[in-house]
Design a protein around this motif. Structure first.
Motif, PDB file in Angstrom:
ATOM      1  N   THR A 288       2.870  16.299 -16.751  1.00 37.57           N
ATOM      2  CA  THR A 288       1.715  15.444 -16.887  1.00 37.57           C
ATOM      3  C   THR A 288       1.780  13.866 -15.835  1.00 37.57           C
ATOM      4  O   THR A 288       0.940  13.365 -15.959  1.00 37.57           O
ATOM      5  N   TRP A 289       2.805  13.917 -15.352  1.00 36.63           N
ATOM      6  CA  TRP A 289       2.961  12.579 -14.520  1.00 36.63           C
ATOM      7  C   TRP A 289       2.039  12.543 -13.434  1.00 36.63           C
ATOM      8  O   TRP A 289       1.668  13.493 -12.956  1.00 36.63           O
ATOM      9  N   THR A 290       1.690  11.320 -13.220  1.00 34.92           N
ATOM     10  CA  THR A 290       0.704  11.184 -12.031  1.00 34.92           C
ATOM     11  C   THR A 290       1.144  10.090 -10.829  1.00 34.92           C
ATOM     12  O   THR A 290       0.419   9.990  -9.672  1.00 34.92           O
ATOM     13  N   ILE A 291       2.431   9.359 -11.268  1.00 35.44           N
ATOM     14  CA  ILE A 291       2.874   8.569 -10.376  1.00 35.44           C
ATOM     15  C   ILE A 291       4.340   8.611 -10.423  1.00 35.44           C
ATOM     16  O   ILE A 291       5.124   8.771 -11.519  1.00 35.44           O
ATOM     17  N   TYR A 292       5.007   8.599  -9.217  1.00 31.41           N
ATOM     18  CA  TYR A 292       6.664   8.446  -9.030  1.00 31.41           C
ATOM     19  C   TYR A 292       6.991   7.325  -8.588  1.00 31.41           C
ATOM     20  O   TYR A 292       6.481   6.755  -7.474  1.00 31.41           O
ATOM     21  N   TYR A 293       7.962   6.747  -9.236  1.00 26.36           N
ATOM     22  CA  TYR A 293       8.696   5.367  -8.911  1.00 26.36           C
ATOM     23  C   TYR A 293       9.989   5.736  -8.341  1.00 26.36           C
ATOM     24  O   TYR A 293      10.972   6.160  -9.166  1.00 26.36           O
ATOM     25  N   LYS A 294      10.347   5.595  -7.192  1.00 28.32           N
ATOM     26  CA  LYS A 294      11.582   5.748  -6.588  1.00 28.32           C
ATOM     27  C   LYS A 294      12.698   4.752  -7.250  1.00 28.32           C
ATOM     28  O   LYS A 294      13.823   5.300  -7.718  1.00 28.32           O
ATOM     29  N   THR A 295      12.192   3.489  -7.601  1.00 30.22           N
ATOM     30  CA  THR A 295      13.068   2.647  -8.306  1.00 30.22           C
ATOM     31  C   THR A 295      13.135   2.957  -9.867  1.00 30.22           C
ATOM     32  O   THR A 295      12.188   3.097 -10.358  1.00 30.22           O
ATOM     33  N   GLY A 296      14.166   3.414 -10.143  1.00 30.25           N
ATOM     34  CA  GLY A 296      14.674   4.003 -11.446  1.00 30.25           C
ATOM     35  C   GLY A 296      14.275   5.482 -11.493  1.00 30.25           C
ATOM     36  O   GLY A 296      14.262   6.013 -12.658  1.00 30.25           O
ATOM     37  N   ASN A 297      13.894   6.122 -10.409  1.00 25.95           N
ATOM     38  CA  ASN A 297      13.386   7.614 -10.472  1.00 25.95           C
ATOM     39  C   ASN A 297      12.636   7.779 -11.773  1.00 25.95           C
ATOM     40  O   ASN A 297      13.076   9.014 -12.672  1.00 25.95           O
ATOM     41  N   GLN A 298      11.586   7.069 -11.861  1.00 25.44           N
ATOM     42  CA  GLN A 298      10.749   7.331 -13.079  1.00 25.44           C
ATOM     43  C   GLN A 298       9.450   8.091 -12.570  1.00 25.44           C
ATOM     44  O   GLN A 298       8.801   7.909 -11.519  1.00 25.44           O
ATOM     45  N   TYR A 299       8.947   8.916 -13.473  1.00 25.36           N
ATOM     46  CA  TYR A 299       8.104   9.797 -13.347  1.00 25.36           C
ATOM     47  C   TYR A 299       6.893   9.546 -14.462  1.00 25.36           C
ATOM     48  O   TYR A 299       7.451   9.374 -15.624  1.00 25.36           O
ATOM     49  N   LEU A 300       5.828   8.739 -14.132  1.00 29.44           N
ATOM     50  CA  LEU A 300       5.022   8.006 -15.200  1.00 29.44           C
ATOM     51  C   LEU A 300       3.500   8.730 -15.094  1.00 29.44           C
ATOM     52  O   LEU A 300       3.128   9.033 -14.186  1.00 29.44           O
ATOM     53  N   THR A 301       2.848   8.424 -16.247  1.00 31.02           N
ATOM     54  CA  THR A 301       1.584   8.771 -16.598  1.00 31.02           C
ATOM     55  C   THR A 301       0.678   7.636 -16.650  1.00 31.02           C
ATOM     56  O   THR A 301       0.498   7.170 -17.745  1.00 31.02           O
ATOM     57  N   TYR A 302      -0.054   6.976 -15.459  1.00 24.44           N
ATOM     58  CA  TYR A 302      -0.677   6.069 -15.366  1.00 24.44           C
ATOM     59  C   TYR A 302      -2.289   6.431 -15.223  1.00 24.44           C
ATOM     60  O   TYR A 302      -2.917   5.484 -15.532  1.00 24.44           O
ATOM     61  N   ASP A 303      -2.458   7.322 -14.770  1.00 23.24           N
ATOM     62  CA  ASP A 303      -3.875   7.595 -14.361  1.00 23.24           C
ATOM     63  C   ASP A 303      -4.548   8.553 -15.405  1.00 23.24           C
ATOM     64  O   ASP A 303      -3.982   9.721 -15.465  1.00 23.24           O
ATOM     65  N   MET A 304      -5.428   8.033 -16.115  1.00 21.62           N
ATOM     66  CA  MET A 304      -5.684   9.083 -17.337  1.00 21.62           C
ATOM     67  C   MET A 304      -7.242   8.864 -17.496  1.00 21.62           C
ATOM     68  O   MET A 304      -7.803   7.808 -16.834  1.00 21.62           O
ATOM     69  N   VAL A 305      -7.757   9.929 -18.143  1.00 17.01           N
ATOM     70  CA  VAL A 305      -9.438   9.972 -18.366  1.00 17.01           C
ATOM     71  C   VAL A 305      -9.379  10.128 -20.052  1.00 17.01           C
ATOM     72  O   VAL A 305      -8.802  10.842 -20.663  1.00 17.01           O
ATOM     73  N   PHE A 306     -10.241   9.199 -20.360  1.00 18.38           N
ATOM     74  CA  PHE A 306     -10.712   9.256 -21.737  1.00 18.38           C
ATOM     75  C   PHE A 306     -12.065   9.666 -21.711  1.00 18.38           C
ATOM     76  O   PHE A 306     -13.124   9.428 -21.114  1.00 18.38           O
TER      77      PHE A 306
END
Length: 347
Positions: A288-306
């Motif tokens: 489900t991730w939408t953005i990857y941050y190299k710093t901290g090797n993080q896969y995050l879900t910031y882009d969402m539809v409601f």
């Protein structure tokens, strides 16, 4: 003694002139007091007046005017990562670097791959940038004759929407008052349009881009995102009460993931009729991730539809027994943007 026949009239004129002079002085004093109480030195109210927190009045739309669900209408949203081009007017003190041509082409190809009828965009540069993207999409066979871009002074990153169907209402507001803080605005405003399909269906599309985590004071940034979420919830409440039953979609880069205070606020709303449901799209691998941050090797879900209740019930009904009517794009993200696109089918 010789009497002056005009003396009485003269005395009356003097008295009248004196009364007029006193009246003028009194009016001036009142005006000075009024201006003194409403000027820069006036004590500010504890919070903005209620009307300042709400959108302008909307024409009521009865449920009978909203057609039933029909064929799928694909919506796609993407943060296109600083889509600036040469010739775009700078609106802030920051230097905007034009997005490489190869990256612009990649954005267009990613959109064209999913063939959306409505596109919600985050981090567009402005009108010039949007027209650059439209031209690249046209070369790939996708024409979007209807479009809006929401630009705010002091902020170069804009919200935008492209549509193959007419935009019949545009209530977008660049300087929308922020809840609970005097003289502060939503950082990138609120994009708000209504798209009408050929069969008469209406879809209200709301776009937002909340404050990022990039800040010297992380707590202040968190607080700002929560206030922006409350502001947006109040905005949705007004829509729900003035246009009940209109299918409404809210998209954005929220800079917060599921379960955070800002997202919970948006989901629960400021009232029951303002609550929205977060879709949970996944890619072909179930991620489900939408953005990857190299710093901290993080896969995050910031882009969402409601979606509001009306649209959510249509999606459930229209997508029943079919492949999931929403997803995260599988196209490589880094070629076009640091964010992956999210899509859903509207009914």
């Amino acid at each position: 003694m010789i009497k002056d026949g005009t003396g009485g009239n003269a005395r009356k004129r003097v008295r009248m002139d004196s009364l007029l002079a006193l009246l003028v002085v009194a009016v001036v004093v009142l005006l000075l007091n009024y201006w003194g109480n409403t000027g820069d030195n006036a004590a500010p109210p504890e919070q903005p007046a209620a009307p300042a927190q709400q959108a302008p009045a909307e024409p009521r739309v009865s449920r009978s005017e909203i057609p039933e669900a029909g064929p799928a209408v694909r919506f796609l949203m993407q943060n296109v990562e600083n889509y600036f081009v040469e010739g775009e007017r700078t609106r802030s003190r920051y230097v905007s670097t034009p997005k490489p041509v190869a990256a612009r082409d990649a954005v267009a190809k990613g959109i064209a791959h999913l063939q959306p009828e409505i596109v919600g965009l985050v981090e567009m540069g402005g009108e010039v940038s949007l027209n650059d993207l439209r031209a690249r999409l046209a070369k790939l066979g996708l024409e979007y004759p209807y479009h809006r871009v929401l630009m705010r002074e002091g902020e170069d990153r804009a919200l935008a929407v492209l549509s193959r169907h007419p935009i019949v209402q545009d209530r977008s507001t660049p300087d929308y008052p922020l809840y609970g803080v005097q003289n502060r605005k939503m950082l990138r405003g609120i994009l708000d349009v209504v798209v009408k399909t050929p069969d008469g269906r209406l879809f209200r599309i709301i776009g937002a881009h909340l404050k990022s985590h990039v800040a010297e004071d992380a707590a202040a940034a968190d607080n700002l995102r929560q206030r922006e979420a409350i502001t947006l919830s109040m905005y949705l409440q007004k829509i729900a009460r003035e246009q009940p039953g209109i299918p409404t979609l809210v998209y954005g880069d929220w800079n917060d993931g599921p379960g955070t205070p800002a997202i919970r606020q948006l989901e629960q709303g400021v009232s029951k009729d303002a609550a929205v449901t977060r879709l949970n799209p996944k890619d072909k691998n179930g991620e489900t991730w939408t953005i990857y941050y190299k710093t901290g090797n993080q896969y995050l879900t910031y882009d969402m539809v409601f979606v509001n209740q009306a649209l959510n019930s249509r999606i459930k009904k229209g997508g029943k027994g079919k492949k999931a009517p929403f997803g995260v794009a599988d196209t490589p993200a880094r070629r076009a943007s640091d964010h992956r696109a999210v899509w859903c089918d509207l009914f």
